[in-house]
Design an enzyme around this catalytic site. Structure first.
Site, mmCIF file in Angstrom:
data_model
loop_
_atom_site.group_PDB
_atom_site.id
_atom_site.type_symbol
_atom_site.label_atom_id
_atom_site.label_comp_id
_atom_site.label_asym_id
_atom_site.label_seq_id
_atom_site.Cartn_x
_atom_site.Cartn_y
_atom_site.Cartn_z
ATOM 1 N N SER A 48 87.331 108.278 -15.396
ATOM 2 C CA SER A 48 86.123 108.344 -14.568
ATOM 3 C C SER A 48 84.958 108.656 -15.485
ATOM 4 O O SER A 48 85.155 109.287 -16.541
ATOM 5 C CB SER A 48 86.258 109.475 -13.533
ATOM 6 O OG SER A 48 85.010 109.740 -12.927
ATOM 7 N N TYR A 65 89.049 118.011 -11.929
ATOM 8 C CA TYR A 65 88.929 116.549 -11.929
ATOM 9 C C TYR A 65 88.332 116.062 -13.251
ATOM 10 O O TYR A 65 88.886 115.183 -13.916
ATOM 11 C CB TYR A 65 88.068 116.094 -10.749
ATOM 12 C CG TYR A 65 88.007 114.595 -10.594
ATOM 13 C CD1 TYR A 65 89.083 113.889 -10.074
ATOM 14 C CD2 TYR A 65 86.875 113.874 -10.983
ATOM 15 C CE1 TYR A 65 89.043 112.510 -9.946
ATOM 16 C CE2 TYR A 65 86.814 112.501 -10.851
ATOM 17 C CZ TYR A 65 87.903 111.818 -10.327
ATOM 18 O OH TYR A 65 87.863 110.456 -10.203
ATOM 19 N N LYS A 68 90.197 113.827 -16.215
ATOM 20 C CA LYS A 68 89.749 112.483 -16.605
ATOM 21 C C LYS A 68 89.370 112.440 -18.085
ATOM 22 O O LYS A 68 89.552 111.422 -18.754
ATOM 23 C CB LYS A 68 88.585 112.043 -15.708
ATOM 24 C CG LYS A 68 88.991 111.874 -14.236
ATOM 25 C CD LYS A 68 90.157 110.898 -14.062
ATOM 26 C CE LYS A 68 90.460 110.584 -12.617
ATOM 27 N NZ LYS A 68 91.553 109.611 -12.458
HETATM 28 N N1 NAD Z 1 85.982 106.005 -6.076
HETATM 29 C C1 NAD Z 1 85.297 106.445 -7.108
HETATM 30 O O1 NAD Z 1 84.080 106.615 -7.033
HETATM 31 C C2 NAD Z 1 86.005 106.740 -8.415
HETATM 32 C C3 NAD Z 1 85.216 107.046 -9.514
HETATM 33 C C4 NAD Z 1 85.835 107.327 -10.721
HETATM 34 C C5 NAD Z 1 87.207 107.279 -10.838
HETATM 35 N N2 NAD Z 1 87.972 106.982 -9.745
HETATM 36 C C6 NAD Z 1 89.413 106.963 -9.923
HETATM 37 O O2 NAD Z 1 89.918 105.730 -9.456
HETATM 38 C C7 NAD Z 1 91.285 105.888 -9.091
HETATM 39 C C8 NAD Z 1 91.507 105.272 -7.726
HETATM 40 O O3 NAD Z 1 90.787 106.041 -6.785
HETATM 41 P P1 NAD Z 1 90.073 105.416 -5.492
HETATM 42 O O4 NAD Z 1 88.647 105.672 -5.624
HETATM 43 O O5 NAD Z 1 90.576 104.039 -5.262
HETATM 44 O O6 NAD Z 1 90.583 106.434 -4.380
HETATM 45 P P2 NAD Z 1 91.596 106.253 -3.176
HETATM 46 O O7 NAD Z 1 91.750 107.626 -2.634
HETATM 47 O O8 NAD Z 1 91.154 105.159 -2.284
HETATM 48 O O9 NAD Z 1 92.938 105.777 -3.893
HETATM 49 C C9 NAD Z 1 93.738 106.647 -4.637
HETATM 50 C C10 NAD Z 1 95.173 106.335 -4.319
HETATM 51 O O10 NAD Z 1 96.024 107.147 -5.132
HETATM 52 C C11 NAD Z 1 97.111 107.555 -4.313
HETATM 53 N N3 NAD Z 1 97.746 108.741 -4.864
HETATM 54 C C12 NAD Z 1 97.272 110.006 -4.897
HETATM 55 N N4 NAD Z 1 98.187 110.823 -5.449
HETATM 56 C C13 NAD Z 1 99.254 110.053 -5.788
HETATM 57 C C14 NAD Z 1 100.507 110.319 -6.381
HETATM 58 N N5 NAD Z 1 100.860 111.552 -6.738
HETATM 59 N N6 NAD Z 1 101.357 109.298 -6.591
HETATM 60 C C15 NAD Z 1 101.018 108.039 -6.215
HETATM 61 N N7 NAD Z 1 99.863 107.728 -5.628
HETATM 62 C C16 NAD Z 1 98.989 108.729 -5.409
HETATM 63 C C17 NAD Z 1 96.477 107.818 -2.954
HETATM 64 O O11 NAD Z 1 97.436 107.868 -1.926
HETATM 65 C C18 NAD Z 1 95.526 106.649 -2.843
HETATM 66 O O12 NAD Z 1 96.127 105.527 -2.254
HETATM 67 C C19 NAD Z 1 91.573 107.391 -9.146
HETATM 68 O O13 NAD Z 1 92.236 107.705 -10.352
HETATM 69 C C20 NAD Z 1 90.181 108.001 -9.130
HETATM 70 O O14 NAD Z 1 90.149 109.276 -9.743
HETATM 71 C C21 NAD Z 1 87.396 106.704 -8.535
#
Ligand code: NAD
Length: 280
Positions: A139, A152, A156
């Site tokens: 992230s 968090y 990251k």
């Molecule tokens: N959305 C944002 O703005 C953003 C920004 C930076 C980084 N990210 C990163 O992107 C990645 C995806 O996140 P997203 O935004 O799609 O969120 P999201 O919550 O839609 O998806 C995350 C998924 O990970 C799954 N998950 C959580 N813990 C788990 C585990 N122990 N085992 C297996 N699956 C698990 C959840 O059930 C969910 O389906 C994450 O690593 C998040 O930190 C997201």
């Protein structure tokens, strides 16, 4: 690595958000995809919506045995693995000293352990094949100061560091295996929506905590407003998927959805060098 029909991808955290959008984009490119998630209900629905090129493997990425099973099931179903996307993640925040040790442990186990488990289990398969690509999802929060979100941000930052090390190692040992660390900015998923709603609803705009006296709470308003502002810059999960695919195909180590927001990394590095007294 050029993506081609017939290749096989594994995407964790693929029941929702960026992972689900990426799985859809890979299927559209003709890949077969093993999607993994702890949210079994959404995982099943996502798999159904993606059709017969997809298998769904309920997986807690924090558990090494479950990640091993994910690899076994993928190889049983498809016979190969070309692309591994360690995308699953969770958030947690608050004043650093108030965060419960069990929250720290769980977040670290998922956000960092999920990546190291994926790397541990799948990298030998890619090395043996002499080709492939690993994507780890970090992230922009891993490149900047993560006030009230230390677990968090720290997790990251660890993912970025692990990916950089892995990339260097594979360049030496298996140059056909690439590594990308994706550092998304705000992406419109349930994870970011949760943060934005919190920032919006926090009244005088500060995390609820007795550790924060009222006069300090007022000072935190700009931080919450910054989150609300960031929420205006969200991109769809499908855009994040495009960025990841482009990085895999061009072999880039770093990728982000929001290059302009990554400037915060430069400010932080400059502040660090100044504090060290590093000659300029
Ligand atoms: N959305 C944002 O703005 C953003 C920004 C930076 C980084 N990210 C990163 O992107 C990645 C995806 O996140 P997203 O935004 O799609 O969120 P999201 O919550 O839609 O998806 C995350 C998924 O990970 C799954 N998950 C959580 N813990 C788990 C585990 N122990 N085992 C297996 N699956 C698990 C959840 O059930 C969910 O389906 C994450 O690593 C998040 O930190 C997201």
């Amino acid at each position: 690595m050029e993506l081609e029909a017939g290749q096989v991808a594994v995407v964790t955290g693929a029941a929702n958000g960026i992972g689900a959008a990426l799985a859809a984009a890979l299927v559209a490119r003709g890949l077969r995809v093993a999607i993994a998630d702890i949210d079994t209900e959404s995982l099943r629905e996502t798999a159904i919506s993606l059709g017969d090129k997809v298998i769904a493997v309920p997986t807690d990425v924090a558990e090494i045995d479950q990640v091993r099973t994910l690899a076994d099931r993928t190889l049983d179903a498809f016979g190969r693995v070309d692309l591994v996307v360690n995308n699953a993640g969770m958030g947690a925040g608050g004043p650093s000293w108030e965060i419960d040790p069990t929250t720290w442990d769980r977040l670290w186990a998922v956000n960092v352990g999920g990546v190291t488990n994926g790397v541990h289990v799948f990298t030998p398969h890619l090395i043996a094949a002499g080709r492939g690509h690993i994507v780890n999802t970090a992230s922009l929060a891993g490149l900047t100061v993560g006030m009230f979100g230390a677990p968090y941000a720290a997790s990251k930052a660890a993912v970025i560091s692990i990916s950089e090390s892995l990339r260097g190692e594979l360049e030496l040992i298996a140059p056909g295996v690439g590594v990308t660390v994706v550092c998304p900015g705000p992406v419109d998923t349930q994870m970011f929506r949760g943060l934005a709603e919190f920032a919006d609803s926090s009244g005088d705009a500060a995390p609820e905590s007795e550790a924060i006296p009222p006069e300090i709470r007022a000072k935190l308003a700009p931080m919450m407003e910054a989150v609300t502002e960031m929420a205006k810059e969200t991109v769809p999960a499908a855009r994040a998927a495009e960025v990841i695919i482009a990085a895999v195909e061009s072999g880039k180590l770093y990728a982000t959805t929001h290059p302009e927001m990554a400037l915060a990394a430069r400010d932080r590095t400059e502040a660090m060098l100044e504090s060290f007294g590093t000659p300029r």
